[in-house]
Write an enzyme that holds these catalytic residues in place. Structure first.
Site, PDB file in Angstrom:
ATOM      1  N   GLY A   1     -25.788 129.194  64.023  1.00 29.69           N
ATOM      2  CA  GLY A   1     -26.655 127.918  64.321  1.00 29.69           C
ATOM      3  C   GLY A   1     -26.940 128.093  65.951  1.00 29.69           C
ATOM      4  O   GLY A   1     -28.039 128.575  66.353  1.00 29.69           O
TER       5      GLY A   1
ATOM      6  N   ASP B   1     -37.859 125.056  74.007  1.00 25.51           N
ATOM      7  CA  ASP B   1     -38.213 124.241  75.018  1.00 25.51           C
ATOM      8  C   ASP B   1     -39.098 123.196  74.766  1.00 25.51           C
ATOM      9  O   ASP B   1     -38.844 121.843  75.324  1.00 25.51           O
ATOM     10  CB  ASP B   1     -38.629 125.143  76.315  1.00 25.51           C
ATOM     11  CG  ASP B   1     -37.626 125.969  76.878  1.00 25.51           C
ATOM     12  OD1 ASP B   1     -36.624 125.679  76.697  1.00 25.51           O
ATOM     13  OD2 ASP B   1     -37.837 127.037  77.570  1.00 25.51           O
TER      14      ASP B   1
ATOM     15  N   ARG C   1     -37.234 120.383  72.066  1.00 28.95           N
ATOM     16  CA  ARG C   1     -36.489 119.579  72.471  1.00 28.95           C
ATOM     17  C   ARG C   1     -36.959 118.455  72.996  1.00 28.95           C
ATOM     18  O   ARG C   1     -36.354 117.328  73.140  1.00 28.95           O
ATOM     19  CB  ARG C   1     -35.523 120.415  73.823  1.00 28.95           C
ATOM     20  CG  ARG C   1     -34.649 121.258  73.051  1.00 28.95           C
ATOM     21  CD  ARG C   1     -34.001 122.474  74.061  1.00 28.95           C
ATOM     22  NE  ARG C   1     -33.130 123.381  72.981  1.00 28.95           N
ATOM     23  CZ  ARG C   1     -32.662 124.427  73.512  1.00 28.95           C
ATOM     24  NH1 ARG C   1     -32.936 124.937  74.458  1.00 28.95           N
ATOM     25  NH2 ARG C   1     -31.867 125.306  72.488  1.00 28.95           N
TER      26      ARG C   1
ATOM     27  N   GLN D   1     -22.934  96.855  67.372  1.00 31.78           N
ATOM     28  CA  GLN D   1     -21.954  95.851  68.119  1.00 31.78           C
ATOM     29  C   GLN D   1     -22.623  94.423  68.128  1.00 31.78           C
ATOM     30  O   GLN D   1     -21.923  93.398  67.888  1.00 31.78           O
ATOM     31  CB  GLN D   1     -21.611  96.345  69.277  1.00 31.78           C
ATOM     32  CG  GLN D   1     -20.132  95.851  69.998  1.00 31.78           C
ATOM     33  CD  GLN D   1     -18.989  95.884  69.150  1.00 31.78           C
ATOM     34  OE1 GLN D   1     -18.947  96.975  68.259  1.00 31.78           O
ATOM     35  NE2 GLN D   1     -18.059  95.106  69.161  1.00 31.78           N
TER      36      GLN D   1
ATOM     37  N   GLU E   1     -31.571 121.464  67.264  1.00 32.45           N
ATOM     38  CA  GLU E   1     -32.701 121.880  68.274  1.00 32.45           C
ATOM     39  C   GLU E   1     -31.648 122.381  69.740  1.00 32.45           C
ATOM     40  O   GLU E   1     -31.960 121.993  70.620  1.00 32.45           O
ATOM     41  CB  GLU E   1     -33.910 121.284  68.672  1.00 32.45           C
ATOM     42  CG  GLU E   1     -34.584 121.107  67.425  1.00 32.45           C
ATOM     43  CD  GLU E   1     -36.250 121.063  67.740  1.00 32.45           C
ATOM     44  OE1 GLU E   1     -36.672 121.200  68.843  1.00 32.45           O
ATOM     45  OE2 GLU E   1     -36.979 120.826  66.814  1.00 32.45           O
TER      46      GLU E   1
HETATM   47  C1  LIG Z   1     -30.616 117.628  59.579  1.00 38.01           C
HETATM   48  C2  LIG Z   1     -30.860 118.898  60.182  1.00 38.01           C
HETATM   49  C3  LIG Z   1     -31.991 119.410  60.254  1.00 38.01           C
HETATM   50  C4  LIG Z   1     -32.067 120.607  61.058  1.00 38.01           C
HETATM   51  N1  LIG Z   1     -33.352 121.149  61.251  1.00 38.01           N
HETATM   52  C5  LIG Z   1     -33.418 122.653  61.391  1.00 38.01           C
HETATM   53  C6  LIG Z   1     -34.708 123.158  61.300  1.00 38.01           C
HETATM   54  O1  LIG Z   1     -35.792 122.455  61.010  1.00 38.01           O
HETATM   55  N2  LIG Z   1     -34.816 124.612  61.599  1.00 38.01           N
HETATM   56  C7  LIG Z   1     -33.438 125.262  62.078  1.00 38.01           C
HETATM   57  O2  LIG Z   1     -33.612 126.634  62.218  1.00 38.01           O
HETATM   58  N3  LIG Z   1     -32.413 124.597  62.192  1.00 38.01           N
HETATM   59  C8  LIG Z   1     -32.530 123.254  61.745  1.00 38.01           C
HETATM   60  N4  LIG Z   1     -31.125 122.867  62.043  1.00 38.01           N
HETATM   61  C9  LIG Z   1     -29.863 123.601  62.235  1.00 38.01           C
HETATM   62  C10 LIG Z   1     -29.098 123.022  63.705  1.00 38.01           C
HETATM   63  O3  LIG Z   1     -30.293 123.366  64.665  1.00 38.01           O
HETATM   64  C11 LIG Z   1     -27.926 123.447  63.725  1.00 38.01           C
HETATM   65  O4  LIG Z   1     -27.204 122.697  63.083  1.00 38.01           O
HETATM   66  C12 LIG Z   1     -27.514 123.462  65.218  1.00 38.01           C
HETATM   67  O5  LIG Z   1     -28.221 124.435  65.936  1.00 38.01           O
HETATM   68  C13 LIG Z   1     -25.840 123.647  65.497  1.00 38.01           C
HETATM   69  O6  LIG Z   1     -25.573 124.897  64.618  1.00 38.01           O
HETATM   70  P1  LIG Z   1     -24.465 124.625  63.687  1.00 38.01           P
HETATM   71  O7  LIG Z   1     -24.550 123.663  62.789  1.00 38.01           O
HETATM   72  O8  LIG Z   1     -24.388 126.096  62.966  1.00 38.01           O
HETATM   73  O9  LIG Z   1     -22.997 124.478  64.457  1.00 38.01           O
HETATM   74  P2  LIG Z   1     -21.989 125.673  65.095  1.00 38.01           P
HETATM   75  O10 LIG Z   1     -23.106 126.584  66.167  1.00 38.01           O
HETATM   76  O11 LIG Z   1     -21.265 126.378  64.481  1.00 38.01           O
HETATM   77  O12 LIG Z   1     -21.264 124.560  66.206  1.00 38.01           O
HETATM   78  C14 LIG Z   1     -20.329 124.062  65.935  1.00 38.01           C
HETATM   79  C15 LIG Z   1     -19.963 123.072  67.028  1.00 38.01           C
HETATM   80  O13 LIG Z   1     -19.374 124.315  68.117  1.00 38.01           O
HETATM   81  C16 LIG Z   1     -20.210 123.678  69.393  1.00 38.01           C
HETATM   82  N5  LIG Z   1     -20.195 124.991  70.169  1.00 38.01           N
HETATM   83  C17 LIG Z   1     -20.808 126.422  69.493  1.00 38.01           C
HETATM   84  N6  LIG Z   1     -20.924 127.235  70.244  1.00 38.01           N
HETATM   85  C18 LIG Z   1     -20.685 126.643  71.552  1.00 38.01           C
HETATM   86  C19 LIG Z   1     -20.126 127.178  72.948  1.00 38.01           C
HETATM   87  N7  LIG Z   1     -20.731 128.200  73.278  1.00 38.01           N
HETATM   88  N8  LIG Z   1     -20.103 126.305  73.800  1.00 38.01           N
HETATM   89  C20 LIG Z   1     -19.464 125.185  73.447  1.00 38.01           C
HETATM   90  N9  LIG Z   1     -19.550 124.633  72.212  1.00 38.01           N
HETATM   91  C21 LIG Z   1     -20.280 125.381  71.283  1.00 38.01           C
HETATM   92  C22 LIG Z   1     -21.380 123.181  68.949  1.00 38.01           C
HETATM   93  O14 LIG Z   1     -21.854 122.457  70.060  1.00 38.01           O
HETATM   94  C23 LIG Z   1     -20.837 122.230  67.817  1.00 38.01           C
HETATM   95  O15 LIG Z   1     -20.270 121.069  68.324  1.00 38.01           O
HETATM   96  C24 LIG Z   1     -30.893 121.464  61.433  1.00 38.01           C
HETATM   97  C25 LIG Z   1     -29.620 120.715  61.047  1.00 38.01           C
HETATM   98  C26 LIG Z   1     -29.680 119.554  60.488  1.00 38.01           C
HETATM   99  C27 LIG Z   1     -28.400 119.092  60.648  1.00 38.01           C
END
Ligand SMILES: Cc1cc2nc3c(=O)[nH]c(=O)nc-3n(C[C@H](O)[C@H](O)[C@H](O)COP(=O)(O)OP(=O)(O)OC[C@H]3O[C@@H](n4cnc5c(N)ncnc54)[C@H](O)[C@@H]3O)c2cc1C
Length: 379
Positions: A133, A240, A243, A336, A363
């Site tokens: 992600g 970009d 967001r 609240q 995003e």
């Molecule tokens: C309802 C919904 C709709 C979505 N729609 C789309 C879509 O249309 N298209 C698409 O491509 N994706 C989509 N997503 C995916 C979304 O963009 C990802 O869930 C998001 O980018 C986070 O990736 P992850 O869930 O794999 O979390 P991870 O990358 O596994 O992150 C887990 C945690 O670790 C933290 N973390 C990770 N790396 C770092 C770092 N280097 N430094 C500090 N903290 C870090 C993150 O901030 C997070 O808190 C969607 C997600 C949801 C839930």
């Protein structure tokens, strides 16, 4: 109370009015029913498309609305104040049209852009995977070379309106490392492309989020956008702009929560007077209003930079960070203000709070926004 907006043209003012009219007549009457039943509102996108609200920031020559980003985002904010799931879907559609316009050949643009921007089709963006992600360069879905094109195998995750969208931006691996990812424009009816069951989400119930499975799906070479290996650059450039869309959605949600909290605080009495007249609660509302105004100001600043052709990547991350944190705080505080009633499904503020949470995650999580901002400072 409707937000009094500073808009650059009469046309922009008319667009905001049109959006409010559609929201009153089409969105508000059905939002609660669909969010509770978790059903997709057939016909809503057709209505928005007919009104020209699905392609506002794109050039008129390709069927877009030719509006500055600052206007498009304010329209999006108005939609989000009524129905966040629909606003997110509109924002994702806009995101999905960006790669072809910015990186496609003229021939590709002529072939596909008018239909994509015409209001009858909707697009999705598929970068994320189950194991990748935030670390987008780790995507594993593979597009292997075959005669005349590519054979795609793998799974994409979290696709907003997966299965419903007509076309998909696919980012898949054609080589090694961050420069080994390419971008494709995939029609839904591609053989070998199937979608998973909708995820059971905390909010945004009316628009499904699914996985997409590619099983020997053939894509002709003309479906590749940009050069081989340019995919990650394309994905990040689209984000970009995307967001800013999420920042506007978050601002709309926060505004809606503030409006309902103020109305309630004027009516509800405790200790012999309306709760808004208790300074402790009045100050809470004042902080909420300050957060909403700051959120709007940051996304408008970034949008105006984009409209003026200036660099805006850092400002887009700042806007996403500020606006989505504001949405989380303001919607939580709105619950609240409602006291115990805020914790029930009888009032919309609990839904706003659930919806605000996702804006801090997708995003690019807000940790990733800080990473983008910190990197820009270190340059
Ligand atoms: C309802 C919904 C709709 C979505 N729609 C789309 C879509 O249309 N298209 C698409 O491509 N994706 C989509 N997503 C995916 C979304 O963009 C990802 O869930 C998001 O980018 C986070 O990736 P992850 O869930 O794999 O979390 P991870 O990358 O596994 O992150 C887990 C945690 O670790 C933290 N973390 C990770 N790396 C770092 C770092 N280097 N430094 C500090 N903290 C870090 C993150 O901030 C997070 O808190 C969607 C997600 C949801 C839930």
């Amino acid at each position: 109370m409707a937000v009094e907006r500073l808009l650059p043209t009469t046309e922009a003012r008319e667009l905001i009015q049109l959006t409010r009219d559609i929201a009153d007549k089409v969105l508000t009457p059905i939002v609660d029913e669909h969010e509770r039943a978790e059903t997709y509102p057939d016909g809503v996108f057709a209505t928005l498309g007919e009104a020209g609200l699905l392609s506002l920031p794109y050039p008129v020559e390709w069927g877009g609305g030719g509006q500055p980003y600052e206007v498009y985002l304010q329209v999006l904010e108005e939609i989000a104040a009524r129905w966040a799931a629909i606003a997110v879907a509109v924002s994702v559609h806009s995101l999905a049209c960006h790669p072809l316009l910015a990186f496609g050949t003229e021939e590709q643009q002529r072939r596909w852009l008018p239909e994509m921007l015409g209001g009858n089709t909707i697009g999705a963006y598929s970068l994320s995977e189950p194991q990748a992600g935030s670390d987008a360069a780790a995507v594993a879905c593979k597009a292997g070379p075959v005669d005349g094109g590519y054979l795609v195998n793998g799974t994409k995750a979290w696709i907003t309106h997966g299965g419903i969208a007509d076309f998909y931006n696919l980012f898949a691996r054609t080589g090694e490392g961050a420069r080994g990812i390419s971008c494709f424009l995939v029609p839904r009816e591609t053989t070998g492309l199937t979608f998973g069951k909708p995820e059971q989400k905390m909010g945004l119930h009316a628009v499904p989020t699914t996985t997409a499975h590619y099983d020997d799906a053939f894509l002709p070479v003309e479906r590749r956008i940009g050069t081989e290996g340019q995919g990650l650059q394309i994905a990040l450039s689209a984000l970009d702009s995307g967001r800013l869309g999420i920042a506007a959605v978050a601002t709309g949600l926060a505004q809606a929560a503030l409006d309902e909290a103020v109305a309630y605080a004027k009516e509800r009495t405790a200790f012999g007077k309306p709760i808004i007249d208790h300074q402790g609660l009045g100050f809470l509302l004042a902080d909420m209003a300050a957060a909403v105004d700051s959120a709007r100001a940051t996304y408008l600043d970034a949008a105006r930079r984009r409209d003026a052709g200036l660099a805006y990547s850092r400002q887009a991350s700042v806007a996403k960070l500020i606006a989505t944190d504001a949405a989380m705080k303001v919607t939580t505080d709105a619950v609240q203000v409602f006291g115990g009633y805020g914790y029930t499904r009888d009032f919309r503020v609990e839904r706003y709070m659930r919806e605000a949470k996702i804006t801090q995650i997708f995003e690019g999580t807000n940790q990733i926004q800080r990473l983008v901002i910190a990197r820009s400072l270190a340059q």
